[in-house]
Write an enzyme that holds these catalytic residues in place. Structure first.
Site, mmCIF file in Angstrom:
data_model
loop_
_atom_site.group_PDB
_atom_site.id
_atom_site.type_symbol
_atom_site.label_atom_id
_atom_site.label_comp_id
_atom_site.label_asym_id
_atom_site.label_seq_id
_atom_site.Cartn_x
_atom_site.Cartn_y
_atom_site.Cartn_z
ATOM 1 N N HIS A 37 55.270 118.648 30.686
ATOM 2 C CA HIS A 37 54.812 118.562 32.305
ATOM 3 C C HIS A 37 55.845 119.243 33.240
ATOM 4 C CE1 HIS A 37 57.965 115.210 33.114
ATOM 5 N NE2 HIS A 37 58.172 116.713 34.637
ATOM 6 N N ASP A 81 43.730 109.974 28.877
ATOM 7 C CA ASP A 81 44.964 109.175 29.573
ATOM 8 C C ASP A 81 46.302 109.250 28.077
ATOM 9 O OD1 ASP A 81 43.004 108.341 31.391
ATOM 10 O OD2 ASP A 81 42.158 106.471 30.131
ATOM 11 N N SER A 104 63.671 114.811 34.361
ATOM 12 C CA SER A 104 62.329 114.769 32.919
ATOM 13 C C SER A 104 63.385 116.191 32.216
ATOM 14 C CB SER A 104 61.517 115.227 33.833
ATOM 15 O OG SER A 104 60.246 114.085 34.835
#
Length: 371
Positions: free
Chosen positions: A163, A228, A304
């Site tokens: 991400h 998901d 992250s």
């Protein structure tokens, strides 16, 4: 006398679990790692690089949600582990893979709401001074120009979260000119490298940047492929344009949480609430699924992509060794017996993910047979 006997038993038990006892050393297990090989590669249109960089990920799907999900089929797993490769010139390819299980050559088998990421007292440690920052394992932590953290896992490779460069639909702004920053001492003019810093003050540091040559992102992260369960594939590998010349940390297959030393994990990252500081933390693993580790390590956006590691005994080499067993991803709200509770989540390096990442690094599956 009964109390004394109990004390002796406790002391004997404590002695048995000390690292110096070979019978109780937390030992890296051996795994039979599958083989993942490219089958075909297609050229894709150049991406738009129009997504905003995300420094964390939030998902409502907790351990119960993941554990109740049906197991993916072989074709689905192949699709998730196929990957996109982004090059520095903006070109993009998609590679389909095949998965193979090979028998071991020696016949051996392995054994097998408001987002809140600070839990109570802030247990993070800012790492100051070149004597710590430039030494292993802290020196393996690097900063991405998109704001996340990464970990050195080879001479020219950095492991991070997907991400940080791709929001699941598009590559983020800055991904084409992605850079990796290495903390180095900031010397004053005329100091000639001398240590002129007052010992009571943190030493000034600066980032030296290296451009990224290409980036691999698994299709399991890209929306429409895993939906998901996309968080299960929140990892990416960056290849630098030149070697970084630092000691790196190898990747390893994540053991079950109950086999981790003290049930704990460790990671260091560049949390955005402490700009310019490398922040170290450790904590217990609270729950796990096949692909994720749930914990309450204090963390903020910017951490992250940090490599989650543990230190265990390497029986073959007769020494202690740290390995990256996961990638810190983000934040999840979890329904714990009807009560919502928040956790920080790390993506586990499973045997399949190990085979994929190792192949990205080495380019030869024969070098990726032992996790």
């Amino acid at each position: 006398m009964a109390g004394l006997s109990t004390l002796i038993l406790l002391l004997c038990a404590a002695k048995d679990v000390m690292p110096s006892s070979p019978h109780w050393k937390p030992t890296w297990p051996s795994y039979r790692v599958p083989v993942i090989l490219p089958q075909s590669t297609l050229n894709l249109d150049k991406p738009q690089f129009d997504a905003e960089a995300r420094l964390d990920v939030v998902s409502p799907c907790g351990p119960a949600c993941h554990k109740s999900s049906p197991l993916p089929t072989y074709e689905e797993v192949k699709n998730y582990l196929s990957y996109e490769t982004l090059y520095a010139n903006g070109s993009l390819t998609e590679t389909e893979v095949g998965i193979y299980i090979l028998s071991s050559s020696d016949g051996s088998q392995g054994k097998s709401r408001t987002k809140r990421q600070i839990y109570g007292y802030d247990s993070r440690f800012s790492i100051f001074g070149k004597d710590f920052l430039l030494n292993y394992p802290f020196s393996t932590s690097v900063k991405l120009s998109t704001g996340c953290t990464g970990t050195l896992v080879a001479e020219k490779h950095v492991l991070t979260a997907a991400h940080c460069i791709h929001d699941g639909k598009s590559y983020v702004k800055g991904a084409q000119k992605l850079r990796v920053g290495f903390l180095k001492p900031k010397l004053k003019d005329g100091s000639k490298g001398a240590n002129i810093t007052n010992s009571a003050m943190p030493e000034k540091m600066k980032f030296q940047w290296i451009r990224v040559k290409r980036t691999h992102v698994p299709k399991g992260w890209i929306k429409g492929n895993a939906n998901d369960i996309g968080m299960d594939y929140d990892y990416a590998l960056l290849e630098l344009k030149k070697p970084h010349k630092r000691k790196f940390m190898k990747i390893g297959v994540s053991p079950p949480a109950r086999h981790l030393p003290g049930g704990r994990i460790h990671f260091s990252g560049y949390d955005n609430d402490r700009p310019g500081n490398l922040v170290y933390r450790f904590c217990d693993v609270k729950d796990e699924t096949y692909d994720l580790l749930y914990q309450q390590c204090d963390a903020q956006p910017g951490a992250s992509g940090s490599g989650v590691y543990v230190r265990m005994w390497k029986r073959q080499n007769h020494k202690w060794e740290r390995k990256i067993i996961g990638i810190f991803s983000g934040h999840q709200w979890v329904d714990m017996n009807g009560t919502p509770q928040d956790f920080n989540v790390a993506v586990r390096i499973t045997p399949l993910k190990y085979a994929q990442i190792c192949y990205w690094i080495k380019g030869n599956y024969l070098d990726c047979r032992e996790g």
